[in-house]
Design a protein around this motif. Structure first.
Motif, short mmCIF file in Angstrom:
data_model
loop_
_atom_site.label_atom_id
_atom_site.label_comp_id
_atom_site.label_asym_id
_atom_site.label_seq_id
_atom_site.Cartn_x
_atom_site.Cartn_y
_atom_site.Cartn_z
N GLU A 136 0.98 -0.71 -0.18
CA GLU A 136 0.13 0.16 -0.04
C GLU A 136 0.85 1.84 -0.23
O GLU A 136 1.80 1.29 1.43
N TYR A 187 -6.34 -1.38 -6.05
CA TYR A 187 -7.04 -0.74 -5.77
C TYR A 187 -7.49 0.30 -5.25
O TYR A 187 -6.32 0.37 -4.12
N GLU A 189 -6.76 2.20 -1.39
CA GLU A 189 -7.16 1.75 -0.13
C GLU A 189 -7.89 3.46 1.00
O GLU A 189 -8.27 4.10 0.29
N GLU A 196 -3.25 0.45 -3.66
CA GLU A 196 -2.84 -0.59 -3.57
C GLU A 196 -2.36 -1.53 -4.28
O GLU A 196 -3.39 -1.75 -5.30
MG MG Z 1 -4.72 -3.46 1.85
#
Ligand code: MG
Ligand code: GLU
Length: 450
Positions: A136, A187, A189, A196
């Motif tokens: 992330e 996606y 986060e 991420e």
């Molecule tokens: Mg995550």
């Protein structure tokens, strides 16, 4: 690839400079560059590096380690297979290096050589380890006063977040593919500006090299878009932390079967898988000194943040440090893996991955049992209940984590005397340096460097 292949590829691509890279104890990627005309001789003879560099902490404060002083040097010896033309820096290529001492042997303090020795240990047990970081990171813009503001305040997994990240994410993925790294899922986060992107697993050494490539690529792509990207574990005190979860699985070298897979177990985890998890849990209080190794790491590693704060394990339990990940439908055996959530990307991935696998193999050798898996947030249990289940609280500071490394003889034994002693010294110096400063200083320095 051999040396001649590398030189040919560099020349054909019009490369001018080739970076010989290593990662220090502070998790900082550093190195020296050679002009392409000298590439061949440098690949044979290496590039000299003062041994003092490994005693440098993440604020460039040199620590008094006798073997790492003004006198003495090692050679950066590149791994030809790690050669990549950098898609984000014109006419530059890079290779990952081992640090070799002047008697031509791997230097006892070299993190990449440490990881290689653990790969070797696994091989001697007939095991190949596959792993990947699942990073992330935060995308932000730097303000005039030197602080950072996230590029968006969109909601977790929201299409608004996807739109905000889109141009830079596309560039990151293209640059990763150009370096042989396969993106998997992306996606936005929970945290503001947090995104991420996961990549495919690889053998252990490649997974560590890929983590360096990943961090460099994300930071460079963000810069191109006028942003700053950071993997700092806790970039903003009031926002979600950046995890660098690690997924790993063990494979039988001969049969090529996943040694974690057992379709008959309720969690589909094999006995070796439970033993590996037990090894991780036993050593986890010290292990976080290597997997969550910055001062800022401990702002993230708190209860209720889905980063894990307890040495517990559970099936799809996002508050457990070791998660048995449920498998992908139609690809069950191949996707069976364990995830370590008590991990972030301020780590030196060679040390982190090496120590994780050494701890897991220790569990297999000693046939440890992890106790019951928990299907509840361990923070919701009472001290007594946690005690009964053998669930320990993870350290709450870098200093505590180093103390746990000292308490558990496994670390000194596994890392060797010089690596263990010098690493501890650098980490304690970081703890001391940030203890004297306001939180803003910690946040800015971690944001910038990671
Ligand atoms: Mg995550
Ligand atoms: N951001 C969380 C962490 O610090 C992880 C959230 C999740 O993806 O489960 O580890």
């Amino acid at each position: 690839m051999n040396i001649d292949d590398v030189v040919r590829e560099a020349e054909q691509a019009g490369v001018e400079l080739v970076a010989f890279l290593y990662v220090d104890y502070g998790g900082i990627t550093r190195g020296k560059l050679t002009h392409v005309d000298h590439l061949k001789s440098r690949m044979i003879g290496g590039i000299g590096l003062t041994s003092a560099m490994l005693a440098m902490n993440m604020l460039d404060q040199l620590q008094p380690v006798p073997e790492m002083s003004a006198v003495g040097e090692v050679r950066l010896m590149p791994d030809p297979d790690s050669f990549r033309i950098l898609p984000y820096q014109p006419k530059v290529a890079a290779m990952m290096c081992d640090q070799i001492d002047l008697s031509h042997r791997p230097w006892a303090a070299c993190p990449r050589s440490f990881l290689k020795s653990i790969v070797q240990q696994a091989e001697e047990m007939g095991i190949e380890v596959m792993a990947t970081y699942e990073d992330e990171f935060t995308l932000a813009v730097k303000k005039e006063d030197g602080t950072y503001v996230p590029i968006d305040d969109s909601l977790c997994f929201s299409t608004a977040g996807m739109a905000a990240g889109n141009p830079v994410i596309l560039d990151i993925m293209a640059a990763l593919k150009a370096q042989g790294i396969q993106p998997e899922q992306y996606y936005p986060e929970l945290g503001h500006g947090q995104h991420e992107l996961s990549i495919s697993p690889a053998d252990l050494l490649t997974a560590a090299d890929n983590q360096i490539r990943f961090r460099e690529t994300v930071k460079a792509a963000a810069k191109e878009h006028g942003m700053a990207a950071s993997f700092a574990p806790k970039p903003f005190v009031d926002q979600a932390g950046n995890g660098g979860h690690i997924h790993f699985s063990l494979w039988d070298k001969q049969t090529k079967r996943n040694l974690f897979w057992n379709p008959d177990d309720p969690n589909h985890l094999s006995e070796a898988g439970y033993q590996f998890a037990a090894g991780l849990l036993e050593h986890l209080p010290g292990l976080v000194g290597l997997t969550c190794p910055s001062v800022n790491s401990y702002r993230r590693l708190q209860p209720g943040a889905w980063s894990s704060a307890y040495a517990a394990f559970g099936k799809d339990n996002r508050e457990a440090a070791v998660r048995i990940a449920s498998t992908f439908w139609g690809n069950e055996e191949k996707s069976m893996n364990l995830e370590l959530k008590a991990s972030d990307s301020s780590a030196n991935p060679y040390l982190a991955l090496g120590a994780i696998v050494a701890a897991g193999l220790d569990g297999i050798r000693r046939k440890l049992v992890p106790g019951d898996s928990v299907d509840i947030d361990p923070a919701k249990l009472t001290d007594e209940e946690r005690g009964k289940l053998g669930i320990k609280r993870l350290p709450a500071s870098l200093q505590e984590a180093v103390a746990q490394m000292e308490k558990d003889a496994f670390f000194a034994e596994t890392m060797g005397e010089l690596l263990f002693r010098s690493y501890k010294q650098v980490k304690l110096s970081e703890h001391a340096a940030f203890s004297e400063q306001a939180v803003e200083f910690e946040l800015v320095h971690h944001f910038k460097k990671y």
